[in-house]
Design an enzyme around this catalytic site. Structure first.
Site, mmCIF file in Angstrom:
data_model
loop_
_atom_site.group_PDB
_atom_site.id
_atom_site.type_symbol
_atom_site.label_atom_id
_atom_site.label_comp_id
_atom_site.label_asym_id
_atom_site.label_seq_id
_atom_site.Cartn_x
_atom_site.Cartn_y
_atom_site.Cartn_z
ATOM 1 N N HIS A 236 54.892 43.816 8.376
ATOM 2 C CA HIS A 236 53.977 44.827 8.926
ATOM 3 C C HIS A 236 54.524 46.200 8.567
ATOM 4 O O HIS A 236 55.507 46.656 9.150
ATOM 5 C CB HIS A 236 53.900 44.626 10.451
ATOM 6 C CG HIS A 236 53.071 45.636 11.164
ATOM 7 N ND1 HIS A 236 53.139 45.818 12.536
ATOM 8 C CD2 HIS A 236 52.134 46.528 10.717
ATOM 9 C CE1 HIS A 236 52.295 46.763 12.906
ATOM 10 N NE2 HIS A 236 51.680 47.219 11.818
ATOM 11 N N MET B 71 54.413 49.948 8.710
ATOM 12 C CA MET B 71 53.892 51.135 9.413
ATOM 13 C C MET B 71 54.412 52.352 8.675
ATOM 14 O O MET B 71 55.273 53.102 9.163
ATOM 15 C CB MET B 71 54.368 51.111 10.881
ATOM 16 C CG MET B 71 53.630 50.070 11.709
ATOM 17 S SD MET B 71 54.486 49.689 13.243
ATOM 18 C CE MET B 71 55.585 48.414 12.652
ATOM 19 N N SER C 79 58.394 39.149 16.778
ATOM 20 C CA SER C 79 58.789 40.398 16.120
ATOM 21 C C SER C 79 60.273 40.641 16.322
ATOM 22 O O SER C 79 60.752 40.768 17.454
ATOM 23 C CB SER C 79 58.002 41.577 16.696
ATOM 24 O OG SER C 79 58.660 42.786 16.328
ATOM 25 N N MET D 127 59.094 50.817 9.723
ATOM 26 C CA MET D 127 58.597 52.130 10.172
ATOM 27 C C MET D 127 59.296 53.229 9.387
ATOM 28 O O MET D 127 60.498 53.134 9.130
ATOM 29 C CB MET D 127 58.907 52.318 11.659
ATOM 30 C CG MET D 127 58.359 51.225 12.537
ATOM 31 S SD MET D 127 58.857 51.503 14.242
ATOM 32 C CE MET D 127 58.231 50.007 15.001
ATOM 33 N N ASP E 203 58.806 44.521 11.275
ATOM 34 C CA ASP E 203 58.168 45.827 11.480
ATOM 35 C C ASP E 203 58.921 46.919 10.735
ATOM 36 O O ASP E 203 60.039 47.272 11.104
ATOM 37 C CB ASP E 203 58.162 46.159 12.975
ATOM 38 C CG ASP E 203 57.195 45.284 13.748
ATOM 39 O OD1 ASP E 203 55.992 45.321 13.428
ATOM 40 O OD2 ASP E 203 57.641 44.565 14.655
ATOM 41 N N MET F 53 46.184 46.200 16.296
ATOM 42 C CA MET F 53 47.251 46.755 17.150
ATOM 43 C C MET F 53 46.721 46.875 18.574
ATOM 44 O O MET F 53 45.690 47.501 18.812
ATOM 45 C CB MET F 53 47.688 48.134 16.659
ATOM 46 C CG MET F 53 48.465 48.148 15.350
ATOM 47 S SD MET F 53 49.860 47.004 15.274
ATOM 48 C CE MET F 53 50.855 47.546 16.661
ATOM 49 N N HIS G 267 57.889 38.070 12.138
ATOM 50 C CA HIS G 267 57.198 39.358 12.002
ATOM 51 C C HIS G 267 58.235 40.473 11.824
ATOM 52 O O HIS G 267 59.110 40.663 12.671
ATOM 53 C CB HIS G 267 56.354 39.597 13.259
ATOM 54 C CG HIS G 267 55.476 40.800 13.216
ATOM 55 N ND1 HIS G 267 54.221 40.802 12.640
ATOM 56 C CD2 HIS G 267 55.658 42.051 13.710
ATOM 57 C CE1 HIS G 267 53.665 42.000 12.773
ATOM 58 N NE2 HIS G 267 54.519 42.783 13.418
ATOM 59 N N ASP H 134 49.034 42.393 17.894
ATOM 60 C CA ASP H 134 50.428 42.859 17.957
ATOM 61 C C ASP H 134 50.573 43.954 19.008
ATOM 62 O O ASP H 134 49.967 45.025 18.878
ATOM 63 C CB ASP H 134 50.784 43.395 16.554
ATOM 64 C CG ASP H 134 52.223 43.852 16.421
ATOM 65 O OD1 ASP H 134 53.003 43.693 17.378
ATOM 66 O OD2 ASP H 134 52.555 44.368 15.329
HETATM 67 C C1 DX5 Z 1 54.955 47.913 17.382
HETATM 68 C C2 DX5 Z 1 55.273 46.740 16.484
HETATM 69 C C3 DX5 Z 1 55.281 45.468 17.200
HETATM 70 C C4 DX5 Z 1 56.306 45.379 18.298
HETATM 71 C C5 DX5 Z 1 55.719 44.530 19.384
HETATM 72 O O1 DX5 Z 1 54.820 49.045 16.638
HETATM 73 O O2 DX5 Z 1 54.330 46.648 15.444
HETATM 74 O O3 DX5 Z 1 55.389 44.359 16.314
HETATM 75 O O4 DX5 Z 1 57.527 44.825 17.891
HETATM 76 O O5 DX5 Z 1 56.560 44.572 20.474
HETATM 77 P P1 DX5 Z 1 56.115 44.056 21.898
HETATM 78 O O6 DX5 Z 1 55.737 42.619 21.765
HETATM 79 O O7 DX5 Z 1 57.342 44.261 22.711
HETATM 80 O O8 DX5 Z 1 54.969 44.925 22.342
HETATM 81 ZN ZN ZN Z 2 54.258 44.715 14.222
#
Ligand code: DX5
Ligand code: ZN
Length: 216
Positions: free
Chosen positions: A66, A68, A8, A37, A35, A137, A33, A175
């Site tokens: 991903h 969110m 990620s 948000m 993310d 998750m 990956h 994840d």
């Molecule tokens: C959290 C993300 C993850 C995050 C994971 O909301 O979806 O992908 O980057 O980070 P680690 O591996 O540090 O928990």
């Molecule tokens: Zn993620």
């Protein structure tokens, strides 16, 4: 199949994203990956299409996106246009999940549905046959570097049973809080894809961490 590793980029150095993506190109990472948000679905904001399109132009790895965000169906075209391999939407963000899943497939992408830690696997009973992947998750989404929620292990087990029962080829991705300890437990439980952010990027030698995750 042996498991995949999807680092990620959320935990990368945002002042040196190109350097970190090039490091990943030269690593055993299977996917990248990303993310996204929106500050509404999760209490944080990360990055969006201008940055992801630039990242896409310099990565050799398939993009594991991903989202969110609320109303992810609004962005199916944009995610497809950036050449994503797989688009993951949250179960909790989609009132008409089947429609969103079909829209993603119609654009030629693989489709993943993500479950928050409190969302039961059984809710996928009537959609699992349509899914290329389920993303479980193992932290509450929104931030990197959180502690792994142990209950995820029994969810992997339950999901594996559902996949076997329905005879689908759905992958299981996990994840949040993945390191060598939790990663081993997850692979043993049947996880196919491990996402790892802080475990990889907080290291002096991220490529070695990716190698160690691949060796589990
Ligand atoms: C959290 C993300 C993850 C995050 C994971 O909301 O979806 O992908 O980057 O980070 P680690 O591996 O540090 O928990
Ligand atoms: Zn993620």
């Amino acid at each position: 199949m042996s498991h995949l590793v999807s680092p990620s980029l959320l935990s990368a150095d945002f002042l040196h994203l190109q350097r970190d993506v090039e490091m990943l190109n030269d690593s055993e990472a299977d996917w990248l990956h990303l993310d996204v948000m929106d500050g509404v679905f999760v209490p944080n904001i990360s990055f969006g299409f201008p940055i992801m399109n630039l990242l896409q132009s310099i990565t050799d790895k398939p993009l594991d996106v991903h989202l969110m965000i609320v109303q992810p169906e609004k962005f199916v075209d944009e995610v497809a246009a950036m050449g994503a391999h797989i688009m993951n939407v949250h179960y909790e963000a989609c009132t008409h999940l089947n429609r969103v899943v079909q829209a993603i497939k119609a654009k030629g992408m693989k489709v993943g549905v993500t479950l928050n830690p409190h969302t039961p696997v059984a809710l996928l009973n009537d959609i699992i046959e349509e899914l290329d992947m389920v993303l479980l998750m193992s932290v509450n989404p929104g931030f990197g570097g959180q502690k792994f929620i142990q209950n995820t292990l029994s969810k992997v087990d339950e999901l594996k049973n559902l996949i076997i029962q329905k005879k689908t080829n759905t992958l299981i991705e996990v994840d949040g809080g993945v390191d060598l300890n939790t990663g081993k437990l997850l692979v043993d439980a049947g996880a196919d894809v491990l996402v790892a952010g802080s475990f990889v990027f907080s290291s002096e030698n991220p490529r070695e961490k990716i190698h160690q995750l691949k060796m589990l």
